[in-house]
Design an enzyme around this catalytic site. Structure first.
Site, mmCIF file in Angstrom:
data_model
loop_
_atom_site.group_PDB
_atom_site.id
_atom_site.type_symbol
_atom_site.label_atom_id
_atom_site.label_comp_id
_atom_site.label_asym_id
_atom_site.label_seq_id
_atom_site.Cartn_x
_atom_site.Cartn_y
_atom_site.Cartn_z
ATOM 1 N N HIS A 143 -13.583 1.345 4.178
ATOM 2 C CA HIS A 143 -13.803 1.446 5.619
ATOM 3 C C HIS A 143 -15.081 2.276 5.788
ATOM 4 O O HIS A 143 -15.140 3.412 5.319
ATOM 5 C CB HIS A 143 -12.578 2.123 6.275
ATOM 6 N N CYS A 197 -6.591 7.277 4.898
ATOM 7 C CA CYS A 197 -5.908 7.716 6.120
ATOM 8 C C CYS A 197 -6.437 9.079 6.568
ATOM 9 O O CYS A 197 -6.423 10.038 5.801
ATOM 10 C CB CYS A 197 -4.402 7.785 5.887
ATOM 11 N N ARG A 237 -8.463 -4.514 13.250
ATOM 12 C CA ARG A 237 -8.110 -4.674 14.658
ATOM 13 C C ARG A 237 -8.467 -6.041 15.217
ATOM 14 O O ARG A 237 -7.811 -6.528 16.145
ATOM 15 C CB ARG A 237 -8.806 -3.569 15.474
ATOM 16 N N GLN A 271 0.834 -1.205 0.000
ATOM 17 C CA GLN A 271 0.000 0.000 0.000
ATOM 18 C C GLN A 271 0.871 1.257 0.000
ATOM 19 O O GLN A 271 1.732 1.425 0.864
ATOM 20 C CB GLN A 271 -0.912 0.030 1.231
ATOM 21 N N LYS A 294 -8.045 1.719 -1.287
ATOM 22 C CA LYS A 294 -8.730 1.608 0.013
ATOM 23 C C LYS A 294 -9.240 2.998 0.357
ATOM 24 O O LYS A 294 -8.455 3.948 0.466
ATOM 25 C CB LYS A 294 -7.737 1.121 1.072
ATOM 26 N N ASP A 306 -15.220 -2.690 12.033
ATOM 27 C CA ASP A 306 -15.855 -3.217 13.246
ATOM 28 C C ASP A 306 -16.183 -4.708 13.197
ATOM 29 O O ASP A 306 -16.991 -5.172 14.010
ATOM 30 C CB ASP A 306 -17.147 -2.442 13.582
HETATM 31 C C1 LIG Z 1 -3.176 1.185 14.424
HETATM 32 C C2 LIG Z 1 -3.868 1.205 13.099
HETATM 33 C C3 LIG Z 1 -3.117 1.342 11.951
HETATM 34 C C4 LIG Z 1 -3.740 1.357 10.702
HETATM 35 N N1 LIG Z 1 -2.976 1.470 9.581
HETATM 36 C C5 LIG Z 1 -3.575 1.438 8.357
HETATM 37 C C6 LIG Z 1 -2.799 1.507 7.166
HETATM 38 O O1 LIG Z 1 -1.564 1.602 7.194
HETATM 39 N N2 LIG Z 1 -3.457 1.473 5.979
HETATM 40 C C7 LIG Z 1 -4.831 1.360 5.904
HETATM 41 O O2 LIG Z 1 -5.384 1.308 4.806
HETATM 42 N N3 LIG Z 1 -5.573 1.299 7.010
HETATM 43 C C8 LIG Z 1 -4.985 1.328 8.227
HETATM 44 N N4 LIG Z 1 -5.749 1.254 9.356
HETATM 45 C C9 LIG Z 1 -7.215 1.155 9.229
HETATM 46 C C10 LIG Z 1 -7.691 -0.297 9.181
HETATM 47 O O3 LIG Z 1 -7.195 -0.924 8.017
HETATM 48 C C11 LIG Z 1 -9.225 -0.372 9.162
HETATM 49 O O4 LIG Z 1 -9.695 0.314 8.036
HETATM 50 C C12 LIG Z 1 -9.877 0.232 10.399
HETATM 51 O O5 LIG Z 1 -9.162 -0.079 11.563
HETATM 52 C C13 LIG Z 1 -11.321 -0.250 10.543
HETATM 53 O O6 LIG Z 1 -11.379 -1.655 10.499
HETATM 54 P P1 LIG Z 1 -11.407 -2.587 11.828
HETATM 55 O O7 LIG Z 1 -12.596 -2.161 12.637
HETATM 56 O O8 LIG Z 1 -11.499 -3.987 11.309
HETATM 57 O O9 LIG Z 1 -10.151 -2.322 12.567
HETATM 58 C C14 LIG Z 1 -5.152 1.249 10.610
HETATM 59 C C15 LIG Z 1 -5.900 1.122 11.774
HETATM 60 C C16 LIG Z 1 -5.284 1.099 13.005
HETATM 61 C C17 LIG Z 1 -6.128 0.963 14.249
#
Ligand SMILES: Cc1cc2nc3c(=O)[nH]c(=O)nc-3n(C[C@H](O)[C@H](O)[C@H](O)COP(=O)(O)O)c2cc1C
Length: 322
Positions: free
Chosen positions: A154, A85, A210, A54, A124, A187
């Protein structure tokens, strides 16, 4: 995920059932300046299968140059653009979710990058910048015209950051009408939630961020049939922890980096297990890598059960780069 998805954790997750993984966001400028730390982030393990790198950046030309460098350097299966982001430092420079703000530039942006590479291009995004500009359908339409292959969304806006809930009603509606396959994200923090969504969704796949940090078996558990149960044991937790340690040692020989990386993952793996709080305090006070691994082995193997008490609604890591 930044500071998490280097090859050791990605490889472990593929081995534990993830269909594919994506690197953390990597700066196109860092790559083009041949920044040593940035180039190390491009490492791919030969056993990784469906791995995407990415990239983030605001300039189509710089992104295209860096994408070519990436292909020469590590041959990923696809190149992904971070357009989600929300972090101020990234957004103020015009990259990450700021790319969603002015869709008139996106055609050129996608085309320039796509023309530079011979692997699939993916993006993304978030659902939009804010509630007044939920423009993901327009972004998807432009992406399709320029040859993007799939879109991960997201289900939050940029202004929402990590607050509230991912808007799955909107994700389902957008996926239903989408001309590209959509990967739904947000989530899905327990196997039950993943299974429920898999049973009835317009999304072609799901992305977990997460969830796997605290439940590394979430992918395997999500494929179980209703009523089917697999009980992972304390020994399983120790086995995957030592495997991750082995992979991390292939990634770096810096003792301090290894300690920081391992401690973080161990604490997440331990979350929700009996006496996890006490174990966490002990680990925080332990400055040595060997001692950390020994304490971890003792902790996991002293447990009689690996049943976790995790509340999927509890706030966990409420900031990040996508
Ligand atoms: C600590 C952290 C780092 C993340 N780094 C990235 C990243 O480098 N690139 C990206 O597309 N999303 C990143 N995300 C977002 C996650 O990919 C995801 O979109 C977001 O956490 C929601 O999904 P989840 O509820 O399954 O965590 C990050 C999220 C967290 C919490």
């Amino acid at each position: 995920m930044s500071n998490i998805c280097a090859f050791p954790f990605r490889l472990l997750m593929e081995e534990l059932g993830a269909g594919g993984t994506v690197s953390e966001l990597i700066s196109c400028h860092g790559i083009n300046y041949k920044n040593e730390k940035t180039l190390r982030m491009l490492s791919i393990h030969p056993s990784e299968k469906n791995i995407g790198i990415q990239l983030f950046g605001e300039s189509a030309e710089s992104m295209a140059v860096s994408a070519k460098v990436v292909l020469d350097h590590c041959q990923p299966k696809f190149i992904d653009i971070n357009m989600g982001c929300p972090v101020r430092k990234v957004v103020t420079k015009g990259s990450g979710s700021a790319l969603l703000k002015d869709t008139s530039k996106l055609g050129h942006f996608f085309k320039t990058i796509k023309d530079a590479i011979d692997v699939p291009l993916t993006i993304k995004i978030r659902t939009g910048w804010d509630d007044d500009s939920l423009n993901s359908p327009e972004v998807i339409r432009i992406a399709r015209e320029e040859g993007v292959e799939f879109v991960a969304i997201h289900g939050r806006t940029r202004t929402q950051q990590y607050k509230g809930l991912a808007n799955w009603d909107l994700l389902e509606q957008v996926s239903k009408e989408s001309v590209l396959p959509i990967i739904g994200n947000g989530d899905l923090h327990s196997p039950t939630l993943v299974r429920k969504r898999m049973a009835n969704s317009n999304c072609k796949a799901f992305m977990l961020g997460r969830g796997p940090l605290r439940n590394p078996f979430i992918f395997l558990e999500s494929y179980l049939e209703d009523g089917e149960e697999v009980n992972f044991t304390p020994g399983d937790y120790w086995e995957i922890t030592s495997r991750l340690f082995e992979y991390n040692q292939m990634y770096t020989d810096r003792e301090r980096t290894l300690l920081v990386m391992m401690r973080k993952h161990i604490m997440w793996f331990a979350a929700g297990l009996n006496n996890a709080g006490q174990f966490r305090n002990t680990l925080f006070k332990c400055p040595e890598l060997d001692d950390t691994m020994n304490l971890t082995k003792d902790f996991f193997l002293s447990l009689t059960t690996a049943k976790k008490q995790l509340n999927p609604d509890e706030a966990f890591m409420t900031s990040g780069h996508g």
